[in-house]
Design a protein around this motif. Sequence first.
Motif, PDB file in Angstrom:
ATOM      1  N   THR A   1      46.010  49.623  36.616  1.00 17.22           N
ATOM      2  CA  THR A   1      46.855  50.815  36.542  1.00 17.22           C
ATOM      3  C   THR A   1      46.886  51.576  37.860  1.00 17.22           C
ATOM      4  OG1 THR A   1      45.012  52.102  35.664  1.00 17.22           O
ATOM      5  CG2 THR A   1      46.505  51.073  34.058  1.00 17.22           C
TER       6      THR A   1
ATOM      7  N   THR B   1      49.338  42.608  38.656  1.00 13.29           N
ATOM      8  CA  THR B   1      49.136  43.840  37.902  1.00 13.29           C
ATOM      9  C   THR B   1      48.289  43.631  36.648  1.00 13.29           C
ATOM     10  OG1 THR B   1      51.239  43.510  36.756  1.00 13.29           O
ATOM     11  CG2 THR B   1      51.277  44.870  38.750  1.00 13.29           C
ATOM     12  N   SER B   2      48.001  42.374  36.323  1.00 12.21           N
ATOM     13  CA  SER B   2      47.146  42.088  35.169  1.00 12.21           C
ATOM     14  C   SER B   2      46.577  40.676  35.290  1.00 12.21           C
ATOM     15  CB  SER B   2      47.928  42.219  33.856  1.00 12.21           C
ATOM     16  OG  SER B   2      48.936  41.244  33.782  1.00 12.21           O
TER      17      SER B   2
ATOM     18  N   TYR C   1      43.042  42.460  31.407  1.00 18.62           N
ATOM     19  CA  TYR C   1      42.812  43.587  32.303  1.00 18.62           C
ATOM     20  C   TYR C   1      44.165  43.991  32.881  1.00 18.62           C
ATOM     21  CZ  TYR C   1      37.913  42.087  32.311  1.00 18.62           C
ATOM     22  OH  TYR C   1      36.644  41.732  31.949  1.00 18.62           O
ATOM     23  N   VAL C   2      44.463  45.282  32.874  1.00 20.97           N
ATOM     24  CA  VAL C   2      45.692  45.794  33.455  1.00 20.97           C
ATOM     25  C   VAL C   2      45.314  46.725  34.600  1.00 20.97           C
ATOM     26  CG1 VAL C   2      47.783  47.139  33.052  1.00 20.97           C
ATOM     27  CG2 VAL C   2      46.921  45.624  31.267  1.00 20.97           C
TER      28      VAL C   2
END
Length: 77
Positions: free
Chosen positions: A41, A60-61, A38-39
């Motif tokens: 954004t 961030t991930s 999962y990133v």
Amino acid sequence: DIAIFIKPLRVLKWEQGYITTDVLLALDGTDKPEELLYVITSPPQYGQIEYVSSPGIPITSFSQMDVARQIVCYVHN
């Protein structure tokens, strides 16, 4: 093909909620959750996603394996 299942996570102000497989689950049929990434954004408006072992540091991930191990949380500011 990837299937993603999402349910709301309700967290009170100044508290944290664990992101578990009951809340977020992605499946791609390969049985390799460590490879499903999962990133983030766009960060959450009222808090941040972080690893339980590193409070106060936004990430961030994270992987589906991280979710399964219950080491990712949302902190409501």
